[in-house]
Scaffold this active site. Structure first.
Site, PDB file in Angstrom:
ATOM      1  N   GLY A   1       0.804  -1.206   0.000  1.00  0.00           N
ATOM      2  CA  GLY A   1       0.000   0.000   0.000  1.00  0.00           C
ATOM      3  C   GLY A   1       0.835   1.252   0.000  1.00  0.00           C
ATOM      4  O   GLY A   1       2.046   1.235  -0.228  1.00  0.00           O
ATOM      5  N   GLY A   2       0.143   2.372   0.270  1.00  0.00           N
ATOM      6  CA  GLY A   2       0.812   3.653   0.199  1.00  0.00           C
ATOM      7  C   GLY A   2       1.826   3.870   1.311  1.00  0.00           C
ATOM      8  O   GLY A   2       2.786   4.608   1.142  1.00  0.00           O
TER       9      GLY A   2
ATOM     10  N   GLY B   1       2.902   1.123   3.585  1.00  0.00           N
ATOM     11  CA  GLY B   1       3.548  -0.056   4.112  1.00  0.00           C
ATOM     12  C   GLY B   1       3.310  -1.287   3.267  1.00  0.00           C
ATOM     13  O   GLY B   1       2.414  -1.321   2.436  1.00  0.00           O
TER      14      GLY B   1
ATOM     15  N   VAL C   1       2.482  -5.318   3.650  1.00  0.00           N
ATOM     16  CA  VAL C   1       1.859  -6.221   4.606  1.00  0.00           C
ATOM     17  C   VAL C   1       2.294  -7.647   4.286  1.00  0.00           C
ATOM     18  O   VAL C   1       2.216  -8.090   3.138  1.00  0.00           O
ATOM     19  CB  VAL C   1       0.326  -6.106   4.581  1.00  0.00           C
ATOM     20  CG1 VAL C   1      -0.299  -7.023   5.631  1.00  0.00           C
ATOM     21  CG2 VAL C   1      -0.100  -4.667   4.829  1.00  0.00           C
TER      22      VAL C   1
ATOM     23  N   LYS D   1       2.732  -5.366   9.124  1.00  0.00           N
ATOM     24  CA  LYS D   1       2.809  -4.218   8.222  1.00  0.00           C
ATOM     25  C   LYS D   1       4.067  -3.428   8.521  1.00  0.00           C
ATOM     26  O   LYS D   1       4.235  -2.895   9.623  1.00  0.00           O
ATOM     27  CB  LYS D   1       1.576  -3.336   8.364  1.00  0.00           C
ATOM     28  CG  LYS D   1       1.565  -2.184   7.380  1.00  0.00           C
ATOM     29  CD  LYS D   1       0.237  -1.444   7.415  1.00  0.00           C
ATOM     30  CE  LYS D   1       0.208  -0.329   6.378  1.00  0.00           C
ATOM     31  NZ  LYS D   1      -1.082   0.385   6.357  1.00  0.00           N
TER      32      LYS D   1
ATOM     33  N   ASP E   1     -10.148   6.278   4.297  1.00  0.00           N
ATOM     34  CA  ASP E   1      -9.901   5.542   3.056  1.00  0.00           C
ATOM     35  C   ASP E   1     -10.800   4.304   2.975  1.00  0.00           C
ATOM     36  O   ASP E   1     -10.337   3.200   2.700  1.00  0.00           O
ATOM     37  CB  ASP E   1      -8.433   5.131   2.953  1.00  0.00           C
ATOM     38  CG  ASP E   1      -8.057   4.725   1.518  1.00  0.00           C
ATOM     39  OD1 ASP E   1      -8.738   5.174   0.576  1.00  0.00           O
ATOM     40  OD2 ASP E   1      -7.089   3.960   1.357  1.00  0.00           O
TER      41      ASP E   1
END
Length: 586
Positions: free
Chosen positions: A323-324, A326, A328, A343, A434
Site C-alpha cells: 500500500g501507500g 507499508g 503487509v 505491516k 480511506d
C-alpha cells in the site's frame, strides 16, 4: 509455340496461381459462392463486396485478440505486450488486408487481359457477362484506372469524379472511425495510446491500397465498412479486464537492488559474521493493554525490548499487499505460535514512524468485531512494524469482481455492519479516511471486516501530509476532501456509501476515469453520481448519503437504523453473511 499446363493455364499464370493471386482467387471464389445476386451492377461486383467483408474480419479479429490479451495483462504495457499488439496491427490490419485487396485486383486485371487469374472457366465466363450500365464485368472491375490515378488524374466528368471521391475517400474515412472505435473498446479501463498500433497500420493500408483498380476498391470498401462497424459487438462481448487485474498491473514492479560489488581482496579480508543470538534471548510480546496504547498522548514508543528482537520473532510467509504507507506480510509469531499480519513501513523515517504509531493507537482504541485488531508495535530489521490480526478471506472488490454484485439484502448487511464499525471508530475520535472496497475483507463465513487504518487520523493529531497531497482513493474520495477540506465523519459516511454503491453495481458511483488525476478532478468538482444502482431499494438512501454537501448527508447512525429497519421488514437481520467466498489457497 505456346505451352500450357495440365489445367490449361499459361506458365506465367500458373506461377502466379501458386502465390498471392492463387489465395486471392480462392477468396474471390468463396465470396462468389456466398453472395452473387444476379442484378446490377453484376454478380461479380457483389461478390467483390463480399470479399471486402471477409477482408474486414481480420482487423476485427485483431481487436478481439488485443481485448482478450488485456484480460490477463491489464494496463501493463511493457515490451512483450507492445510487441504483440504491434504484430497484430501489422499483420491483421495492414499486411493481410493489403495482400488480399491487391490480389483481388490482380485477378480481375488478369481476366481482363485474357488470362484466368486462377478462376475456373465457368467463373471467367460469368465475369465476362454484361450488366446494366457497367458493361462487361471484367472490364468494369479490371480494366480501369487505379485509385491513385482516379483521384489525382481524373479522366471523367465532374459527376463521376465526385462519385469516386466520395467512395474512395469517404468510405475509408468512415472505416477508419470504425477501427478507432474498435481499438478504444479493446482498450477499455486503460490508456488509449496503444490503439495507435492498430489504427496507424490501417491508415497505411489505405495508402498502400492506392494501386487497386478503382471500381474494385469501391466494392471492397462497400463490404469492408459494415463489417468493421458490426465488429464492435464481438469486441464489446469480450469485455474489459477485471479491476483486480488492472490494479495488479498498475502496481510498480518491485526491483531488487543488486548487492554492491566487493573486490575479491576485500572479500577475503572481511571477517565472518557473528552467529545469531539464541532464540531464548528475544524479548516477550508487549502486554500493554489496548486502551493504554490508545490513550497515550503524542507518538507511541515501541514496546520495551522489541527493538532487538523483532527480526527473529516473526517469520514471514508471503507478501499480502503493497500500500501507500507499508508492505503487509503474512507472518508467524514464533513465540505465541499464531499467524499475524505484519505491516512494515516503506521508509523508516520519523514521519512514517509517526504514521505507524498513530495507526497502532487508532486500532488499539477500537473494540468492534468487524474491525481488524492490533496486537503489537515492534521494530523489525527493515523498519517499524505493526502486528495485526490476520484475516482469512478476500477483499470485497475482488469478490464483487469475480462473483458479481451483491443483492439488496447482502448489501444492506454490509452497509449496516460497516456503519456500525465506523461509528465505533468515530466515538474513539478516529477517522478512517480511506473506506473503499479493497479495504473491506470478507472472511470465509461471509462476514465483512474493516481494515487498513493506515491513513487514519485521530482528532487532535497533526496532519503529516505535505501541502496539496491528497489522502485517499480518488474513485471513493468525498467531494469536500478532494477539494482540500479536512476530513470528517461525514466524509467516511460518503466513502462507505460509495463502497456500497460499488457492491450493488460493480462500478464506482462517479464511474471510472482514465487516470487518478481525472478521477480526483471529478471528485473535486463534485460531479453527480452516474453509476448508481437505480433499481435497488437502497437507491434513495444512497443518493442522500452521496450528497455533495456534508451537512445534507444522513449520519452513520441514521443510516444504520434505516437499513436495519428495512432488513427487519424483509424478514432478516444485519447479523449474517454479505457474500460467500472461497478461501485462498495457502
Amino acid at each position: 509455340m505456346a505451352y500450357s499446363g495440365a489445367d490449361g493455364k499459361p506458365p506465367g499464370d500458373a506461377a502466379k496461381g501458386r502465390g498471392v493471386e492463387s489465395i486471392a482467387s480462392s477468396l474471390l471464389s468463396l465470396a462468389y459462392r456466398l453472395f452473387q445476386p444476379g442484378f446490377c451492377p453484376g454478380d461479380w461486383a457483389w461478390a467483390t463486396s463480399m470479399a471486402g467483408a471477409i477482408i474486414a474480419l481480420f482487423p476485427v479479429a485483431g481487436a478481439v485478440v488485443v481485448a482478450v490479451m488485456r484480460k490477463f495483462t491489464g494496463n501493463r504495457y511493457h515490451g512483450p505486450t507492445l510487441i504483440t499488439i504491434g504484430v497484430v496491427g501489422a499483420v491483421l490490419v495492414l499486411l493481410v488486408p493489403w495482400l488480399y485487396a491487391a490480389g483481388v485486383s490482380s485477378v480481375f486485371r488478369a481476366v481482363f487481359a485474357g488470362g484466368n487469374g486462377g478462376l475456373s472457366a465457368g467463373e471467367v465466363d460469368a465475369l465476362q457477362q454484361q450488366y446494366c450500365f457497367v458493361g462487361p464485368q471484367d472490364e468494369y472491375l479490371g480494366g480501369g484506372q487505379n485509385v491513385y490515378e482516379t483521384l489525382f488524374y481524373p479522366s471523367g466528368d465532374v459527376f463521376a469524379y465526385g462519385y469516386y471521391l466520395g467512395m474512395l475517400v469517404g468510405l475509408p474515412v468512415l472505416a477508419l472511425l470504425a477501427v478507432l472505435l474498435l481499438s478504444r473498446i479493446a482498450l477499455r479501463r486503460g490508456p488509449k495510446w496503444p490503439g495507435r498500433l492498430l489504427w496507424v497500420p490501417f491508415v497505411l493500408y489505405v495508402l498502400v491500397s492506392s494501386g487497386v483498380e478503382a471500381n474494385t476498391a469501391v466494392h471492397l470498401w462497400l463490404g469492408f465498412l459494415p463489417v468493421t462497424v458490426l465488429g464492435v459487438i464481438p469486441v464489446a462481448l469480450v469485455g474489459p479486464p477485471s479491476w483486480s487485474v488492472i490494479q495488479n498491473s498498475d502496481r510498480p514492479p518491485q526491483r531488487e537492488q543488486p548487492p554492491p560489488y566487493v573486490p575479491p581482496s576485500q572479500q577475503e579480508q572481511k571477517p565472518p559474521p557473528p552467529p545469531p543470538p539464541p532464540e531464548k534471548n528475544y524479548p516477550p510480546t508487549s502486554v500493554a493493554p489496548a486502551q493504554e496504547l490508545a490513550a497515550a498522548p503524542g507518538p507511541v514508543p515501541p514496546p520495551p525490548g522489541s527493538a532487538q528482537g523483532g527480526s527473529g520473532r516473526f517469520r514471514r510467509v508471503r507478501r499480502l499487499g503493497h500500500g501507500g504507507f507499508g508492505t503487509v506480510w503474512e507472518a508467524v509469531d514464533t513465540q505465541l505460535g499464531r499467524t499475524v499480519a505484519l505491516k512494515i513501513a516503506h521508509a523508516p523515517d520519523k514521519d512514517t514512524e509517526e504514521r505507524m504509531q498513530r495507526e497502532a493507537r487508532a486500532l488499539a482504541a477500537l473494540s468492534h468485531p468487524n474491525c481488524v485488531r492490533v496486537y503489537d508495535l515492534v521494530e523489525e530489521s527493515d523498519g517499524l512494524a505493526l502486528v495485526m490480526e490476520y484475516l482469512h478471506g478476500q477483499a470485497l472488490a475482488e469478490s464483487v469482481d469475480t462473483v458479481g454484485p451483491l443483492d439488496d439484502i447482502t448489501a444492506g448487511r454490509l452497509w449496516a455492519t460497516m456503519a456500525s464499525a465506523l461509528s465505533a471508530a468515530h466515538e474513539k475520535g478516529v477517522l478512517h479516511r480511506d473506506v473503499k472496497p479493497s479495504n473491506i475483507i470478507v472472511d470465509p463465513a461471509g462476514l465483512p471486516h474493516l481494515i487498513d487504518f493506515g491513513i487514519a487520523r485521530s482528532r487532535g493529531d497533526a496532519k503529516l501530509t505535505a501541502t496539496g497531497m491528497m489522502i485517499g482513493t480518488p474513485d471513493y474520495v468525498a467531494p469536500e476532501t478532494a477539494a482540500g477540506a479536512p476530513a470528517s465523519p461525514a466524509s467516511d459516511a460518503w466513502q462507505l456509501a460509495a463502497t456500497v454503491s460499488y457492491a450493488l453495481s460493480g462500478y464506482p458511483p462517479r464511474g471510472t476515469r482514465e487516470t487518478p488525476m481525472a478521477a480526483l478532478m471529478a471528485a473535486a468538482r463534485a460531479e453527480p453520481p452516474s453509476q448508481l444502482p437505480r433499481q435497488s431499494v437502497h437507491a434513495k438512501l444512497l443518493i442522500a448519503s452521496l450528497d455533495p454537501q456534508p451537512r445534507n448527508r444522513p449520519t452513520l447512525n441514521a443510516v444504520q437504523r434505516e437499513v436495519e429497519g428495512w432488513l427487519a421488514r424483509a424478514g432478516t437481520s444485519a447479523e449474517g453473511p454479505v457474500t460467500r467466498v472461497v478461501p485462498r489457497a495457502r
